[in-house]
Design a protein around this motif. Structure first.
Motif: not given
Length: 238
Positions: A58-60, A171-173, A233-237
């Motif tokens: 999920n990207y912004s 630091a990102v998101g 913003v978030s990730a599921i791997i």
């Protein structure tokens, strides 16, 4: 058509927007060796570019103007799905599909990630191949490499990569990532013997165990002028 392949197609900036929807059928010179099967490869073995079945990123995104950390852009979600192990030439690739249908082929060996995509030439309508070395994670700071795309007999496009930083924190998101690689990508067009740089260059940030966490397209016309900025913003791997 807009490419929506987060970690995969962010590095192709000029011509990939013309990629054809080719579905899951075999592409030129491709031999499927495990079509529609459950993948058994170690997707996390490529530490800075995980290629995992059904990964979700999920990207912004924000386009234009200067970016500040308080700016929130449009949020987009990207899902990567494994299709098959595929042989192209003499190399085995992981064939992946984005949620919007675009296909990419990936190989990662000893920290070097190779990407292969097909797209339709906007003028000739020929089906062309773009093979790029997205990342060489084992290169030292200052390490460089170049990819060449032959567009016509008289025109070429060059992608030049430089490792700017390694083993840093970023630091990102709202998330602090360790072991981050900062990469710069410059694009050049050569017409006959005249080589012209693109007016923008990319800054790409890769975090160990996650992949691409941030992309900036920066104008060379002004210091710090951001054309667009994408953050994870978030990730599921899995």
């Amino acid at each position: 058509m807009k490419i929506r392949f987060s970690a995969a197609f962010a590095a192709i900036v000029l011509l990939a927007s013309c990629q054809k929807d080719l579905g899951i059928n075999l592409l030129p010179n491709e031999t499927s060796v495990n079509n529609n099967a459950t993948t058994t490869f170690d997707c996390k073995a490529c530490e800075y570019y995980p290629i995992c079945d059904s990964s979700v990123y999920n990207y912004s995104e924000k386009g234009g103007g200067l970016f500040t950390s308080q700016t929130v852009g449009k949020v987009s979600s990207y899902t990567l799905t494994f299709l098959s192990d595929s042989i192209i030439g003499d190399k085995t690739y992981k064939k992946m599909r984005a949620e919007s249908g675009q296909i990419g082929f990936y190989d990662c060996n000893d920290g070097t990630t190779t990407q292969l995509v097909y797209f339709t030439h906007p003028i000739t309508q020929d089906l062309l191949t773009v093979k790029t070395t997205i990342l060489k994670a084992n290169e030292p700071v200052g390490g460089m490499w170049r990819d060449t795309l032959v567009i016509t007999a008289n025109q070429k496009q060059f992608y030049e990569y430089t490792i700017l930083e390694k083993a840093t924190s970023r630091a990102v998101g709202g998330i602090l990532y360790d072991d981050v690689i900062k990469l710069r990508k410059d694009t050049y067009i050569q017409n006959d013997t005249v080589t012209t740089p693109s007016t923008n260059y990319l800054e790409l940030y890769y975090a160990r165990g996650t992949g691409l966490i941030e992309t900036k397209s920066i104008s060379t016309a002004g210091v710090g002028s951001i054309v667009y900025h994408r953050i994870l913003v978030s990730a599921i791997i899995p």
